[in-house]
Design an enzyme around this catalytic site. Sequence first.
Site, PDB file in Angstrom:
ATOM      1  N   GLU A 129      15.721  -8.966   7.833  1.00 36.79           N
ATOM      2  CA  GLU A 129      15.222  -7.847   7.044  1.00 36.79           C
ATOM      3  C   GLU A 129      14.102  -7.196   7.838  1.00 36.79           C
ATOM      4  OE1 GLU A 129      16.336  -6.774   4.050  1.00 36.79           O
ATOM      5  OE2 GLU A 129      17.919  -8.278   4.152  1.00 36.79           O
ATOM      6  N   ASP A 170       1.629  -3.579  16.380  1.00 36.68           N
ATOM      7  CA  ASP A 170       1.378  -2.306  17.066  1.00 36.68           C
ATOM      8  C   ASP A 170       0.204  -1.565  16.429  1.00 36.68           C
ATOM      9  OD1 ASP A 170       1.801  -0.379  18.949  1.00 36.68           O
ATOM     10  OD2 ASP A 170       3.556   0.500  17.972  1.00 36.68           O
ATOM     11  N   ASN A 209      -3.096  -1.327  17.963  1.00 37.30           N
ATOM     12  CA  ASN A 209      -4.450  -1.733  18.375  1.00 37.30           C
ATOM     13  C   ASN A 209      -5.164  -0.614  19.136  1.00 37.30           C
ATOM     14  OD1 ASN A 209      -3.806  -4.239  17.406  1.00 37.30           O
ATOM     15  ND2 ASN A 209      -3.505  -5.196  19.410  1.00 37.30           N
ATOM     16  N   GLY A 210      -4.425   0.041  20.036  1.00 38.91           N
ATOM     17  CA  GLY A 210      -5.012   1.090  20.880  1.00 38.91           C
ATOM     18  C   GLY A 210      -5.503   2.248  20.023  1.00 38.91           C
ATOM     19  N   ASN A 216       4.727  -3.896  28.552  1.00 35.02           N
ATOM     20  CA  ASN A 216       3.252  -3.835  28.522  1.00 35.02           C
ATOM     21  C   ASN A 216       2.633  -4.199  29.867  1.00 35.02           C
ATOM     22  OD1 ASN A 216       2.953  -5.272  25.161  1.00 35.02           O
ATOM     23  ND2 ASN A 216       3.137  -3.138  25.768  1.00 35.02           N
ATOM     24  N   ARG A 242      -9.493   0.409  24.502  1.00 34.51           N
ATOM     25  CA  ARG A 242      -8.308  -0.221  23.912  1.00 34.51           C
ATOM     26  C   ARG A 242      -8.499  -1.736  23.732  1.00 34.51           C
ATOM     27  NH1 ARG A 242      -3.783   2.655  23.815  1.00 34.51           N
ATOM     28  NH2 ARG A 242      -2.531   0.787  23.994  1.00 34.51           N
ATOM     29  N   LEU A 296      12.645  -1.474  17.175  1.00 28.33           N
ATOM     30  CA  LEU A 296      12.430  -2.890  17.510  1.00 28.33           C
ATOM     31  C   LEU A 296      11.869  -3.096  18.909  1.00 28.33           C
ATOM     32  CD1 LEU A 296      15.481  -4.714  15.872  1.00 28.33           C
ATOM     33  CD2 LEU A 296      13.100  -4.695  15.122  1.00 28.33           C
TER      34      LEU A 296
HETATM   35  C1  FPP Z   1       0.269  -3.101  20.687  1.00 25.82           C
HETATM   36  O1  FPP Z   1      -0.713  -2.151  20.365  1.00 25.82           O
HETATM   37  C2  FPP Z   1      -0.336  -4.399  20.897  1.00 25.82           C
HETATM   38  C3  FPP Z   1      -0.337  -5.069  22.085  1.00 25.82           C
HETATM   39  C4  FPP Z   1       0.285  -4.537  23.308  1.00 25.82           C
HETATM   40  C5  FPP Z   1      -1.031  -6.336  22.240  1.00 25.82           C
HETATM   41  C6  FPP Z   1      -1.050  -7.229  21.036  1.00 25.82           C
HETATM   42  C7  FPP Z   1      -2.010  -8.292  21.284  1.00 25.82           C
HETATM   43  C8  FPP Z   1      -2.845  -8.812  20.371  1.00 25.82           C
HETATM   44  C9  FPP Z   1      -2.869  -8.435  18.931  1.00 25.82           C
HETATM   45  C10 FPP Z   1      -3.785  -9.864  20.804  1.00 25.82           C
HETATM   46  C11 FPP Z   1      -3.063 -11.145  20.652  1.00 25.82           C
HETATM   47  C12 FPP Z   1      -3.769 -12.208  21.227  1.00 25.82           C
HETATM   48  C13 FPP Z   1      -3.193 -13.421  21.451  1.00 25.82           C
HETATM   49  C14 FPP Z   1      -4.003 -14.509  21.957  1.00 25.82           C
HETATM   50  C15 FPP Z   1      -1.772 -13.668  21.227  1.00 25.82           C
HETATM   51  P1  FPP Z   1      -0.874  -0.886  21.281  1.00 25.82           P
HETATM   52  O2  FPP Z   1      -1.886  -1.187  22.326  1.00 25.82           O
HETATM   53  O3  FPP Z   1       0.469  -0.469  21.831  1.00 25.82           O
HETATM   54  O4  FPP Z   1      -1.406   0.161  20.267  1.00 25.82           O
HETATM   55  P2  FPP Z   1      -1.139   1.719  20.258  1.00 25.82           P
HETATM   56  O5  FPP Z   1       0.324   1.903  19.958  1.00 25.82           O
HETATM   57  O6  FPP Z   1      -2.007   2.203  19.152  1.00 25.82           O
HETATM   58  O7  FPP Z   1      -1.532   2.249  21.602  1.00 25.82           O
END
Ligand code: FPP
Length: 230
Positions: free
Chosen positions: A197, A17, A19-20, A65, A30, A185
């Site tokens: 854990e 979690d 990335n955004g 998602n 994002r 979770l």
């Molecule tokens: C949550 O961060 C992350 C995701 C919804 C996507 C995760 C995907 C990857 C790391 C790319 C993986 C690639 C492959 C090929 C498996 P969020 O967008 O909810 O972040 P935020 O909570 O900050 O908005």
Amino acid sequence: MKQDIANIPRHVAVIMDGNGRWAKKRLMPRTFGHNAGMNAMIAMARKAKSMGIRYLTVYALSTENLSRPKEELEGLYNLFRKYFTKNVKDLYAEGAAVRVIGDITALPQDVQTLIEEGVKNSPADAQFFVILALNYGARAELTRAVNAAISRGERVEEGDISSLLYTKDIPDPDLIIRTGGELRLSNFLLWQAAYSELYFTDVLFPDFDEKQFEKAIASYSGRNRRFGKI
Ligand code: FPP
């Protein structure tokens, strides 16, 4: 390789979690964050393998998602396309296999085909498995298992339920890591997490580097797992 950490988990599962937020801090879209997340995921898989972990499950796309804006989903699908055409080859060359859990039939047809090929072409003698949770939701997984059990028309034991889940060939996670600061979770591996854990960190996933991963494993390694016993 010298190994300082005793008691390495066999199976680590990660909720990737943040990335955004990582992208937003940089005034970027994002998708830029997901791109960085994919690089972090690849580095993490390498690190996990080098530490002797056998299974690494990553929550790459939850069922929830799928309701994200079209551009963001398309960005994620493009990453899956890239991963399953290019990056998996490095994985195979390193003797690792890829597996998928979740209902991929909701994904674009070409992505489904790439995923199926990615799983099929994995080395048969792999000692390390990257398991991608794609359109995965634990409640949907359990509902599917219950319906399969009902159609058999027999009473079920706990082991029967485990054998009807997507993870039937995979041991339960010893450790579940969640990055990005939330303490939940989010419908991830609910049955399998019974004795896992948990490790939570505020670090946003693209910043969750090898040092951070090592720190999580060291935390696990120092814990005393009793599985309800004394
Ligand atoms: C949550 O961060 C992350 C995701 C919804 C996507 C995760 C995907 C990857 C790391 C790319 C993986 C690639 C492959 C090929 C498996 P969020 O967008 O909810 O972040 P935020 O909570 O900050 O908005």
